[in-house]
Write a protein that holds these residues in place. Sequence first.
Motif, PDB file in Angstrom:
ATOM      1  N   GLU A  54      -1.697 -14.802   8.023  1.00  0.00           N
ATOM      2  CA  GLU A  54      -2.296 -13.710   7.963  1.00  0.00           C
ATOM      3  C   GLU A  54      -1.093 -12.453   8.659  1.00  0.00           C
ATOM      4  N   GLN A  55      -0.795 -12.939   9.212  1.00  0.00           N
ATOM      5  CA  GLN A  55      -0.001 -11.164   9.529  1.00  0.00           C
ATOM      6  C   GLN A  55       0.971 -11.535   8.712  1.00  0.00           C
ATOM      7  N   ARG A  56       1.621 -12.525   8.426  1.00  0.00           N
ATOM      8  CA  ARG A  56       3.036 -11.952   7.856  1.00  0.00           C
ATOM      9  C   ARG A  56       2.596 -11.335   6.847  1.00  0.00           C
ATOM     10  N   ARG A  57       1.519 -11.814   5.315  1.00  0.00           N
ATOM     11  CA  ARG A  57       0.849 -11.054   4.458  1.00  0.00           C
ATOM     12  C   ARG A  57       0.309  -9.426   4.743  1.00  0.00           C
ATOM     13  N   HIS A  58      -0.094  -9.053   5.938  1.00  0.00           N
ATOM     14  CA  HIS A  58       0.426  -7.529   6.691  1.00  0.00           C
ATOM     15  C   HIS A  58       1.558  -7.080   6.846  1.00  0.00           C
ATOM     16  N   ARG A  59       1.740  -7.793   7.338  1.00  0.00           N
ATOM     17  CA  ARG A  59       3.781  -7.438   7.099  1.00  0.00           C
ATOM     18  C   ARG A  59       4.285  -7.209   5.949  1.00  0.00           C
ATOM     19  N   ALA A  60       4.045  -7.890   4.998  1.00  0.00           N
ATOM     20  CA  ALA A  60       5.323  -8.051   4.030  1.00  0.00           C
ATOM     21  C   ALA A  60       4.418  -6.980   2.804  1.00  0.00           C
ATOM     22  N   ARG A  61       2.869  -6.729   3.424  1.00  0.00           N
ATOM     23  CA  ARG A  61       2.238  -5.417   2.519  1.00  0.00           C
ATOM     24  C   ARG A  61       2.651  -4.030   3.706  1.00  0.00           C
ATOM     25  N   ALA A  62       2.769  -4.010   4.618  1.00  0.00           N
ATOM     26  CA  ALA A  62       3.845  -2.907   5.316  1.00  0.00           C
ATOM     27  C   ALA A  62       4.778  -3.010   4.891  1.00  0.00           C
ATOM     28  N   ALA A  63       6.226  -3.714   5.145  1.00  0.00           N
ATOM     29  CA  ALA A  63       7.191  -3.319   4.499  1.00  0.00           C
ATOM     30  C   ALA A  63       7.508  -2.522   2.560  1.00  0.00           C
ATOM     31  N   GLU A  64       6.206  -2.755   1.900  1.00  0.00           N
ATOM     32  CA  GLU A  64       6.120  -3.116   0.698  1.00  0.00           C
ATOM     33  C   GLU A  64       6.025  -0.899   1.013  1.00  0.00           C
ATOM     34  N   ILE A  65       5.165  -0.128   1.457  1.00  0.00           N
ATOM     35  CA  ILE A  65       3.900   0.689   1.587  1.00  0.00           C
ATOM     36  C   ILE A  65       5.568   1.368   2.151  1.00  0.00           C
ATOM     37  N   VAL A  67      11.200  12.493   9.130  1.00  0.00           N
ATOM     38  CA  VAL A  67      10.884  10.799   8.962  1.00  0.00           C
ATOM     39  C   VAL A  67       9.521  10.383   9.222  1.00  0.00           C
ATOM     40  N   ARG A  68       9.708  10.787  11.233  1.00  0.00           N
ATOM     41  CA  ARG A  68       8.506  10.023  11.506  1.00  0.00           C
ATOM     42  C   ARG A  68       6.877  10.803  10.628  1.00  0.00           C
ATOM     43  N   LYS A  69       7.217  11.743  10.276  1.00  0.00           N
ATOM     44  CA  LYS A  69       6.070  12.437   9.458  1.00  0.00           C
ATOM     45  C   LYS A  69       5.361  11.454   8.611  1.00  0.00           C
ATOM     46  N   ARG A  70       6.938  11.177   7.641  1.00  0.00           N
ATOM     47  CA  ARG A  70       6.615  10.183   6.901  1.00  0.00           C
ATOM     48  C   ARG A  70       5.754   9.111   7.020  1.00  0.00           C
ATOM     49  N   VAL A  71       6.487   8.477   8.402  1.00  0.00           N
ATOM     50  CA  VAL A  71       5.513   7.335   9.348  1.00  0.00           C
ATOM     51  C   VAL A  71       4.451   8.242   9.396  1.00  0.00           C
ATOM     52  N   GLU A  72       4.072   8.923   9.309  1.00  0.00           N
ATOM     53  CA  GLU A  72       2.975   8.310   9.970  1.00  0.00           C
ATOM     54  C   GLU A  72       0.982   8.558   8.647  1.00  0.00           C
ATOM     55  N   ILE A  73       1.759   8.909   7.597  1.00  0.00           N
ATOM     56  CA  ILE A  73       1.411   8.800   6.505  1.00  0.00           C
ATOM     57  C   ILE A  73       1.610   7.374   5.699  1.00  0.00           C
ATOM     58  N   ALA A  74       2.354   7.163   6.509  1.00  0.00           N
ATOM     59  CA  ALA A  74       2.523   5.513   5.711  1.00  0.00           C
ATOM     60  C   ALA A  74       1.221   4.435   6.566  1.00  0.00           C
ATOM     61  N   ARG A  75       1.349   4.693   7.725  1.00  0.00           N
ATOM     62  CA  ARG A  75       0.399   4.573   8.483  1.00  0.00           C
ATOM     63  C   ARG A  75      -1.170   4.414   8.614  1.00  0.00           C
ATOM     64  N   ALA A  76      -1.002   5.520   6.942  1.00  0.00           N
ATOM     65  CA  ALA A  76      -2.392   5.990   6.609  1.00  0.00           C
ATOM     66  C   ALA A  76      -2.889   4.764   5.493  1.00  0.00           C
ATOM     67  N   LEU A  77      -0.873   4.517   5.113  1.00  0.00           N
ATOM     68  CA  LEU A  77      -1.998   4.303   3.487  1.00  0.00           C
ATOM     69  C   LEU A  77      -2.118   3.319   3.882  1.00  0.00           C
ATOM     70  N   CYS A  78      -1.317   2.242   4.894  1.00  0.00           N
ATOM     71  CA  CYS A  78      -1.429   0.547   5.224  1.00  0.00           C
ATOM     72  C   CYS A  78      -3.234   0.139   5.517  1.00  0.00           C
ATOM     73  N   THR A  79      -3.846   1.271   5.764  1.00  0.00           N
ATOM     74  CA  THR A  79      -5.063   0.941   5.884  1.00  0.00           C
ATOM     75  C   THR A  79      -6.174   0.971   4.345  1.00  0.00           C
ATOM     76  N   GLU A  80      -5.173   0.868   3.729  1.00  0.00           N
ATOM     77  CA  GLU A  80      -5.736   1.286   1.900  1.00  0.00           C
ATOM     78  C   GLU A  80      -6.455   1.642   1.213  1.00  0.00           C
ATOM     79  N   PRO A  81      -7.056   3.217   1.666  1.00  0.00           N
ATOM     80  CA  PRO A  81      -7.542   3.956   1.845  1.00  0.00           C
ATOM     81  C   PRO A  81      -7.668   4.249  -0.062  1.00  0.00           C
ATOM     82  N   GLY A  82      -9.369   4.719  -0.441  1.00  0.00           N
ATOM     83  CA  GLY A  82      -9.351   4.896  -1.394  1.00  0.00           C
ATOM     84  C   GLY A  82      -9.330   7.099  -0.794  1.00  0.00           C
TER      85      GLY A  82
END
Length: 259
Positions: free
Chosen positions: A127-138, A159-174
């Motif tokens: 499961e952790q590998r799947r989540h890390r792979a998805r995080a890498a995609e984002i 770049v850090r501003k983009r990291v924050e957006i990426a973190r939010a997107l990693c929750t898979e929001p609508g």
Amino acid sequence: MTAPAARLAVRNVTVRFAGLTALDDVSFTVEPGTVHALIGPNGAGKSTCFNVLSGVYRAASGSVEYGGRELTGMAPHAITGLGIARTFQNIVLTAGTVAENLMLGRHRLTRAGFAATALGLPSAVREQRRHRARAAEIADFLGLGPYFDRPVGPLPYGVRKRVEIARALCTEPGLLLLDEPVAGMNPTERLAMADTVAAIREALGISILLVEHDMGMVMRLADAVTVLDFGRRIADGTPEAVQQDPAVVRAYLGQEEPA
């Protein structure tokens, strides 16, 4: 998998702090899959509104519904669980690498328990590998691939501003709540971020509620705009209509309504 976009309906929301009314009977609707801008002068109530939507503040009265679910009174983690993620005007990141920060966003989607993860059970490892792979995609989607395993602290501000957006997107929001995503950026970074916001909506089909002072970015990206001033809604409509509204001109420029 990204949560389906749903309708956000804010109805007659009022927030008070020690007798001060920060939001006064505010209503607006964010339609699924749209970019909706929430704008206004400093102190207009935009951040207070975001804090109500994300569960940080509780409204004195009114209703907030997302996909038909009432959010008023819900804890922040429960609201995140419904598919709503937010960023902050001031960057909120932890120490560690970009990958570690993005994996924090995957936490709500993790099914393995603490014990299984700590013991390194095969199911938890997979499961952790799947989540890390998805995080890498984002990360790749947001241009963060080269920084994925680098510490966040020394990275450039943009770049850090983009990291924050990426973190939010990693929750898979609508629904993604973006609080001043280009604040503090230079013109080149601002243009790149505007392209990124447009790409997020286009590629993921999610709704975006945007608080932003850059009116060029707002007029370029927004399908609809709500304007606050002193905690009250003074305009709501298309970017073109709002831009020409005399009340909006007065709020921003202090001009009298033309005769």
